[in-house]
Design an enzyme around this catalytic site. Structure first.
Site, short mmCIF file in Angstrom:
data_model
loop_
_atom_site.label_atom_id
_atom_site.label_comp_id
_atom_site.label_asym_id
_atom_site.label_seq_id
_atom_site.Cartn_x
_atom_site.Cartn_y
_atom_site.Cartn_z
N ASP A 255 -26.06 -1.28 27.61
CA ASP A 255 -25.21 -0.21 28.14
C ASP A 255 -25.31 -0.21 29.66
O ASP A 255 -25.54 -1.26 30.26
CB ASP A 255 -25.60 1.13 27.52
CG ASP A 255 -24.41 2.09 27.39
OD1 ASP A 255 -23.78 2.38 28.42
OD2 ASP A 255 -24.10 2.52 26.27
N HIS A 278 -23.20 -2.57 31.08
CA HIS A 278 -21.94 -1.90 31.40
C HIS A 278 -21.84 -1.55 32.88
O HIS A 278 -21.07 -0.67 33.26
CB HIS A 278 -21.78 -0.64 30.55
CG HIS A 278 -21.64 -0.91 29.08
ND1 HIS A 278 -21.36 0.08 28.17
CD2 HIS A 278 -21.74 -2.06 28.37
CE1 HIS A 278 -21.30 -0.45 26.94
NE2 HIS A 278 -21.54 -1.75 27.05
#
EC number: 3.2.1.15
Length: 514
Positions: A255, A278
């Site tokens: 993430d 991310h």
């Protein structure tokens, strides 16, 4: 032989003096001075005595019952060691090298004496079985500390593999996870003057390192890693905190490498390597119609490798507040999806989110010297709210192409701002702006500029100022003389385009569009 005997006798005498004075702090201070004076004449004794004197501040968890085999539960021993170290200034709680310690969830609470260090040179591992996990959303929590160091060359391993496998499933092509029970590996709350450096954090069930309501934090040289497909395993998360300096970290997770949440300001990130993951996210902001504030974020010298996003700002519809004074510069993208992304329609629901008119205002966002390759056709996406457009968007010397070498595209909606220098790909709604030097000057407080656009007033008596949030007014000035050129002060607390969208003629308090 005689010299060695005399030295031994002298050292024994010093030990007796130390023991006699141990109960008297003032006597200890005088004793230290006497020892220093004596040891100047004998360097070998000086080295030995100082090693023992310094050792008194080290609290080794093994000495308090911890077992370094990775199997026996050392939770109570860690708690006891902390309680002892917390009471002594400049103490070091030591997790020794070449040992592995199994620890369940634990709170290391202050306040403690200043200059406390938690030094991990070995490995700390969490309970790997979710069924045996004690009821807590945090594995290792540090709270109410001042002048605290979390450091070392060791590893903190959350052993999250079973959590990921049992908590997530694919719904309509998207991975949806039950995050209610998955613990964060490390959380630091309500603390000031904190340093976290050189550790390796890995495989947290959920977030790796979270800060809440902290101030004055330095993070340096961390390695944070989890598999690309591990859900919600953010590297560093910052909430309601200020004055952070993050540098020389290598983060690859499933993430966000770094996420900055509401209530945070004055965040500096330098020399970051991110990927997989991310990217750097500001947000998400404004969830459940909440108010959010983030300001003064500066990212300088970062590299994104095979990331799902690069530089991302994400807000929910229906929120309110302001995200402002955000600068990204000297960034390289290597096969990254969505290298530059503002998304004011963020939604994680399995079904479409309802359209709403209110939104978090995004102002004064700068992208400077951004280059590299994009894994998605749209390398630049500025998707701003219909009702609350983004203002003050500034791109300078941005060059992004597809990984294949083909041209990329820019998708911009309701984004108001300008570009300078090279802009590849071009964005249709951004206009040419000032030179890079003027662009830099605009960001500085109390910068004075000549401007004569967009406003008028009666006669020659003209007073013009910027309005940070003027109402929508489309009426042009009628029956007035054009304003004379004026010196406009650009204030740092009122982010505006280089050519502001609206002006105030204060002589008759009317607002006009240029």
């Amino acid at each position: 032989m005689g010299m060695k005997f005399m030295a031994a006798v002298a050292f024994l005498a010093l030990q007796l003096i130390v023991m006699a004075a141990a109960e008297d702090q003032s006597a200890q201070i005088m004793l230290d001075s006497d020892i220093e004076q004596y040891l100047r004449s004998n360097r070998s004794l000086k080295k030995l005595v100082h090693s023992r004197h310094d050792a008194a501040t080290v609290f080794n968890v093994e000495q308090y019952g911890a077992v370094g085999d990775g199997k026996h539960d050392s939770t109570e021993a860690f708690a006891t060691t902390w309680n002892a170290a917390c009471k002594k200034a400049s103490a070091v709680l030591l997790v020794p090298a070449n040992k592995k310690f199994f620890v369940n969830n634990l709170v290391f609470r202050g306040p403690c004496q200043p200059h406390l260090s938690f030094k991990v040179d070995g490995t700390i591992v969490a309970q790997p079985d979710p069924a045996r996990w004690k009821n807590s959303k945090i594995w290792l929590q540090f709270a109410q500390l001042t002048d605290f160091n979390l450091m070392g060359t060791g590893v903190i391993d959350g052993q999250g593999q079973q959590w990921w496998a049992g908590q997530c499933k694919v719904v309509n092509g998207r991975t949806v996870c039950n995050d209610r029970n998955r613990p964060t590996a490390i959380k630091i709350d309500y603390s000031k003057s904190v340093t976290v450096k050189e550790l390796t954090l890995m495989n947290s069930p959920e977030f790796h390192l979270v800060f809440g309501e902290c101030e004055g934090v330095k993070i340096q040289g961390l390695k944070i890693k989890a598999p690309r497909d591990s859900p919600n395993t953010d590297g560093i998360d910052i909430f309601a905190s200020k004055r952070f300096h993050i540098e020389k970290c290598v983060i690859g997770t499933g993430d966000d490498c770094i996420a900055i949440g509401t209530g945070s300001s004055n965040i500096t990130i330098k020399d970051l390597i991110c990927g997989p993951g991310h990217g750097i996210s500001i947000g998400s902001l404004g969830r459940d119609n909440s108010r959010a504030e983030v300001s003064h974020v500066h990212v300088n010298r970062a590299k994104f490798i095979d990331t799902q996003n690069g530089l991302r700002i994400k807000t929910w519809q229906g929120g309110s507040g302001l995200a402002s004074y955000i600068t990204y510069e000297n960034v390289e993208m290597i096969n990254s999806e969505n290298p530059i992304l503002i998304n004011q329609f963020y939604c994680t629901s399995a079904s479409a989110c309802q359209n709403q008119r209110s939104a978090v205002q995004i102002q004064g966002v700068t992208y400077k010297n951004i280059h590299g390759t994009s894994a998605t056709a749209a390398a630049i996406q500025l998707m701003c709210s219909d009702s609350v457009p983004c203002t003050g968007i500034q791109l300078s010397n941005v060059s992004l192409k597809l990984t294949s070498g083909k041209p990329a595209s820019c998708v911009d909606k309701n984004a108001r701002g300008f570009y300078s220098g090279r802009l590849i790909p071009t964005c249709k709604n951004l206009r040419p702006g000032p030179s890079p030097k003027e662009f830099e000057l605009q960001q500085q407080p109390t910068t004075v500029m000549d401007e004569n656009k967009g406003a008028c007033a009666k006669g020659d008596s003209t007073c013009i100022s910027l309005s940070s949030s003027p109402p929508n007014c489309k009426n042009k000035c009628k029956g007035c003389q054009p304003c004379k050129p004026k010196l406009i002060i650009v204030h740092p607390n009122k982010p505006q385009d280089y050519y502001p969208q609206k002006w105030v003629c204060s002589c008759h308090n009317k607002i006009y569009n240029p």
